[in-house]
Write an enzyme that holds these catalytic residues in place. Structure first.
Site, PDB file in Angstrom:
ATOM      1  N   LYS A  65      -8.771  26.467 -10.600  1.00  0.00           N
ATOM      2  CA  LYS A  65      -7.992  25.301 -11.042  1.00  0.00           C
ATOM      3  C   LYS A  65      -6.617  25.711 -11.558  1.00  0.00           C
ATOM      4  O   LYS A  65      -5.613  25.108 -11.232  1.00  0.00           O
ATOM      5  CB  LYS A  65      -8.713  24.552 -12.173  1.00  0.00           C
ATOM      6  CG  LYS A  65     -10.039  23.952 -11.785  1.00  0.00           C
ATOM      7  CD  LYS A  65     -10.574  23.045 -12.884  1.00  0.00           C
ATOM      8  CE  LYS A  65     -10.938  23.774 -14.163  1.00  0.00           C
ATOM      9  NZ  LYS A  65     -12.116  24.625 -14.063  1.00  0.00           N
ATOM     10  N   ARG A  75     -11.334  38.051 -13.144  1.00  0.00           N
ATOM     11  CA  ARG A  75     -10.128  37.346 -13.601  1.00  0.00           C
ATOM     12  C   ARG A  75      -9.432  38.144 -14.706  1.00  0.00           C
ATOM     13  O   ARG A  75     -10.078  38.707 -15.587  1.00  0.00           O
ATOM     14  CB  ARG A  75     -10.525  35.965 -14.139  1.00  0.00           C
ATOM     15  CG  ARG A  75      -9.416  35.257 -14.891  1.00  0.00           C
ATOM     16  CD  ARG A  75      -9.606  33.781 -14.953  1.00  0.00           C
ATOM     17  NE  ARG A  75     -10.839  33.338 -15.591  1.00  0.00           N
ATOM     18  CZ  ARG A  75     -11.202  32.061 -15.645  1.00  0.00           C
ATOM     19  NH1 ARG A  75     -10.450  31.134 -15.100  1.00  0.00           N
ATOM     20  NH2 ARG A  75     -12.323  31.705 -16.250  1.00  0.00           N
TER      21      ARG A  75
END
Ligand code: AMP
Length: 222
Positions: free
Chosen positions: A13, A127
């Site tokens: 996102k 990440r």
């Protein structure tokens, strides 16, 4: 144009929102980023938020909704925003409708990202985020690595792994919470006719940048 990013954690996102923001000039408003900034600055809000976030729980609406309302009233939000991480519940979505309606606006587009669960867990573990809170760029050591390992391409600050991405228990808790509280928003926005669902997956070679490019092309009408 007011856009909402929907999708479980680790679907990309933030990446999609960042690309659209860059292209269209609308600010990316991430409630998670606002909380993390406050946590790193050890503000009163940060200390309270951390007590929920570190366990993988949602920060209560009494805290979250006023923060978003205030941010949406800022000058740079007047032509459009990309909300990333808000709303996360039907109650928050209803509040957002009220906040926007007060100024004659509405949610124009909801981009719902879908990624296979195995890929999601892998992405959360790989990440990395920029430690400079003014920059907040995100990377992925496999899919979108920085040019120099551990260093942000944009500002040169060190990168780190998010605390809530390190703990498998917190990761699972967040995925369960998404299913229970946030996924009903898919139907909520489908009913309103603003939902656009996109699969983001290495398996089909369709990543966040591809989604962002397609959305920007459609917004510009070419
Ligand atoms: P994110 O960066 O969007 O994954 O958010 C990190 C954490 O911040 C979440 O796991 C929640 O604990 C909290 N958070 C972010 N946005 C919201 C929201 N809209 N409502 C409640 N808690 C939130």
């Amino acid at each position: 144009m007011n856009i909402i990013m929907l999708g479980a954690q680790g679907t990309g996102k933030g990446t999609v929102a960042g690309f659209i923001s860059q292209e269209m000039g609308w600010p990316q408003i991430s409630t998670g980023d606002i909380f993390r900034k406050n946590i790193s600055e050890k503000t009163e809000l940060g200390i309270i938020a951390d007590s929920y976030i570190s366990k993988g729980n949602l920060v209560p609406d009494e805290i979250t909704v006023p923060i978003v309302k205030k941010r949406l009233a800022e000058d740079d939000a007047k032509n459009g925003v990309i909300l990333d991480g808000f709303p996360r519940t039907i109650a928050q979505a209803e509040k957002l409708d009220e906040i926007l309606a007060e100024v004659g606006k509405k949610v124009d587009l909801v981009i719902n990202l879908v990624t296979p669960k195995e890929e999601i867990i892998e992405r959360m573990l790989t990440r990395r985020v920029c430690t400079n809170q003014e920059c907040k760029a995100t990377y992925n050591t496999k899919l979108h690595p920085p040019k120099v390992e551990g260093i942000c391409d944009k500002c040169g600050a060190p990168l780190k792994q998010r605390d809530d991405d390190k703990d498998p228990e917190a990761i699972n808790r967040r995925l369960e919470l998404y299913e229970e509280k946030t996924s009903p928003l898919i139907e909520f926005y489908k009913q309103k006719g603003v939902l656009r669902t996109e699969t983001v997956s290495v398996a089909i070679n369709h990543l966040g940048k591809d989604v962002a490019d397609e959305v920007v092309r459609d917004i510009r009408g070419n």
